[in-house]
Structures are given as structure tokens and as C-alpha cells.
Design an enzyme around this catalytic site. Structure first.
Site, PDB file in Angstrom:
ATOM      1  N   GLY A 127     -43.697   0.802 -84.939  1.00 21.57           N
ATOM      2  CA  GLY A 127     -43.247   1.295 -83.740  1.00 21.57           C
ATOM      3  C   GLY A 127     -43.745   2.856 -83.255  1.00 21.57           C
ATOM      4  O   GLY A 127     -43.194   3.277 -82.443  1.00 21.57           O
ATOM      5  N   LYS A 147     -51.212  14.283 -73.811  1.00 21.26           N
ATOM      6  CA  LYS A 147     -50.303  15.561 -74.554  1.00 21.26           C
ATOM      7  C   LYS A 147     -50.902  16.861 -74.300  1.00 21.26           C
ATOM      8  O   LYS A 147     -50.286  17.817 -74.116  1.00 21.26           O
ATOM      9  CB  LYS A 147     -50.167  14.947 -75.872  1.00 21.26           C
TER      10      LYS A 147
END
Ligand code: HSE
Length: 317
Positions: free
Chosen positions: A180, A198
Site C-alpha cells: 500500500g 514533495k
């Protein structure tokens, strides 16, 4: 405070889980309730930790005047962008984990939040469970920053570790997806784009300017082989996908690339899904933030912290 959550994938599920499991404790702590009024996804899902009012039409959340805070977790810049604009212009607070959205449209969204006097929080956009957005905005703001760099993608860092242990690239990627960690389109991870988003968000927080994303030089780990990683290990080094932003003569430059890091460097020990962000401030010197950079629980923890920040900073009911 009544909440609508749009997008119930890995992180969305984690947010519902934490809000449900910690409900009594958080209510006792803050003396107020966060009610999940409605959740939205394409497909209805059931969870062992609670029952929720489900809709497959996000308009049922946006048109609900009782919902003062919307959590957008669908990601991307298509529908998420439209939702974000509508939430902010209609005077509601927005919480998201969407680094892509901020890297491309942050300037407009920050302005909208300011104009409409609402909160826009995105702690989970960088570093998963590591609180790094809030410290840059609050604890470190007196500093002038010269450089920010870090391991910012859990998927890539996890894959590099697995390859060092002998796994082939494709298997390592599949493993990261199964855990995940990966984006809906994992090309964003391995090609370095997610790291670019980011570091772009971090650079905005440090210098107040969003660099045009097309100006960022980005190389991912998708050309690295197991042999490259093993050869580096034999030399006592490790490849780390680093995002780096610095200011020279008033100009911010951002770069993403896999770099060889020696065992005498702090970033060498950042393994697996862990991320680390290193800031260089004029007063604090080097400050390092370290923790789990991806995955359901860590990322959801950051989203839930934002939700409670909205509760604390406003008079929403
Ligand atoms: N795909 C991202 C990562 C998720 O692996 O770091 C967290 O932003």
C-alpha cells in the site's frame, strides 16, 4: 465538527479507522466531536471498525451545508482540483494529502484559502506520518533556509532495500504496491515525480515560492538494476532517491535524482519505507525529521492531525 471524506483508498480507510478507534479518547482530549457525516468513493466499501453514510456522488458532500470540513483523498489534479477550489471558495476548510495538487496549483489554492478565511492543511502530503509541514510553517519559521533535502518516497526507498537484499526490480515494485505504499500510478514513484512534488511543497514552505514544476530536473530509480544496487553495497554505499532544493543568489533550484550515499552519512541509514527530511536553517543549523514515509496508518495519522487542527483553530460545529 461535521466532516465529509472524498476518496476512500488506502489512506482514506486509515483515516476512518483512526477517527473511529480513537473517537472517545480524542473527544475527551479536545472536548468536542468530529462527526464523519458522509464518505464518498466510486464503490461502496465495508469496514470492521464502523458504519458510515456512503455516497458515490461527491456532490452530496459539497452541497451539504452542514459539512464545514472536506477531506480530499482521491489524489491527482483532475477532479481533486475542482473539488479543492469549490471547497475553499464556498468557505469550507480543506484537508488533503495531495502533493501533486499543491505542486501544480498550490499558489491558487493558498490564495483561495486566504481570501475565504478558511484552513487548508496538508501535513500528509510530504513524508507520510512524519510531521514536517507544520514544523516548517511554525517551529522553524524564524530561519532563512539554505537547503532542504531528503529521502521522500517510501516506495523507492523500500524497493532499493529489497533490491539490496537480492530482489529483482519488478518484484520489489510489486511488493511495494502490495504494502500500500505506491501511488495509483507507480510511475509517479519510480520516475521520481512524486519526490519532485514533495520537494516542491517543502521548497514552497521554506521560501514561499512555488517553482514551476516543468523547471525541476527529475531522474527516478527506474533505470537502476539489482546489480547497480549490489555493486554500491559492495563499496559500502547505498543509492538513495534524493529530492534537493537550495537557493543560490535568490533563485530556488530543485533537483531529484538517485545518489550514492556513504555509510558515514545520516541518510544511509534511512531504510525501507522510512523517509528523512534534512533542513539547513540559518539559526537552527541542520534539523532532521525521520519516520515512516508511506502506508495506511502513518499517512492517515497525519491527515487526522490536520482534521483536529481545523477543529482547534476554528469555531466549527
Ligand atoms: N507513493 C508515496 C510514497 C506515498 O511511496 O512515498 C506517500 O506519499
Amino acid at each position: 465538527m461535521k466532516l465529509g471524506v472524498i476518496g476512500i483508498g488506502t489512506v482514506g480507510e486509515g483515516v476512518l479507522k483512526i477517527l473511529s478507534q480513537e473517537k472517545d479518547r480524542l473527544e475527551a482530549m479536545f472536548g468536542r466531536e468530529v462527526e464523519i457525516k458522509r464518505i464518498c468513493d466510486i464503490r461502496e466499501k465495508e469496514f470492521p471498525f464502523g458504519e458510515f453514510n456512503f455516497t458515490d456522488n461527491y456532490r452530496e458532500i459539497l452541497d451539504d451545508k452542514e459539512i464545514h470540513t472536506v477531506v480530499e483523498l482521491i489524489g491527482g489534479v483532475g477532479k481533486a482540483y475542482e473539488i479543492a477550489k469549490e471547497v475553499l471558495t464556498s468557505g469550507r476548510n480543506l484537508v488533503c494529502a495531495n502533493k501533486h495538487l499543491i505542486a501544480l496549483h498550490g499558489r491558487e489554492l493558498f490564495t483561495l484559502a486566504k481570501e475565504n478565511n478558511v484552513h487548508f492543511y496538508f501535513e500528509a502530503a510530504v513524508g507520510g506520518g512524519i510531521p514536517v509541514v507544520t514544523p516548517l510553517r511554525e517551529g522553524l519559521f524564524p530561519n532563512r533556509f539554505s537547503r532542504i533535502r531528503g529521502v521522500l518516497n517510501g516506495t523507492c526507498n523500500y524497493m532499493l532495500k529489497k533490491m539490496e537484499e537480492g530482489m529483482e526490480y519488478e518484484q520489489a515494485l510489486q511488493d511495494a504496491k502490495d504494502m500500500g505504499y505506491a501511488e495509483a500510478d507507480p510511475t509517479f514513484d519510480v520516475a521520481g515525480i512524486d519526490t519532485g512534488h514533495k520537494i516542491s511543497v517543502l521548497s514552497y514552505l521554506a521560501w514561499g515560492e512555488l517553482v514551476d514544476f516543468s523547471e525541476i530536473s527529475i531522474t527516478g530509480i527506474d533505470k537502476l538494476t539489482k546489480k547497480d544496487v549490489e555493486d554500491a553495497a559492495r563499496d559500502g554505499k547505498r543509492y538513495k532517491l534524493l529530492g534537493e532544493a537550495s537557493v543560490t543568489e535568490g533563485r530556488t533550484s530543485i533537483c531529484v535524482s538517485p545518489q550514492l550515499v556513504g555509510c558515514d552519512e545520516l541518510l544511509y541509514s534511512v531504510e525501507g519505507v522510512y523517509n528523512a527530511v534534512e533542513t539547513e536553517g540559518s539559526y537552527t543549523g541542520k534539523t532532521v525529521f525521520y519516520g515512516e514515509g508511506a502506508g495506511m496508518d502513518a499517512t492517515a495519522s497525519a491527515v487526522v492531525s490536520d482534521i483536529y487542527k481545523v477543529l482547534l483553530n476554528g469555531s466549527w460545529n
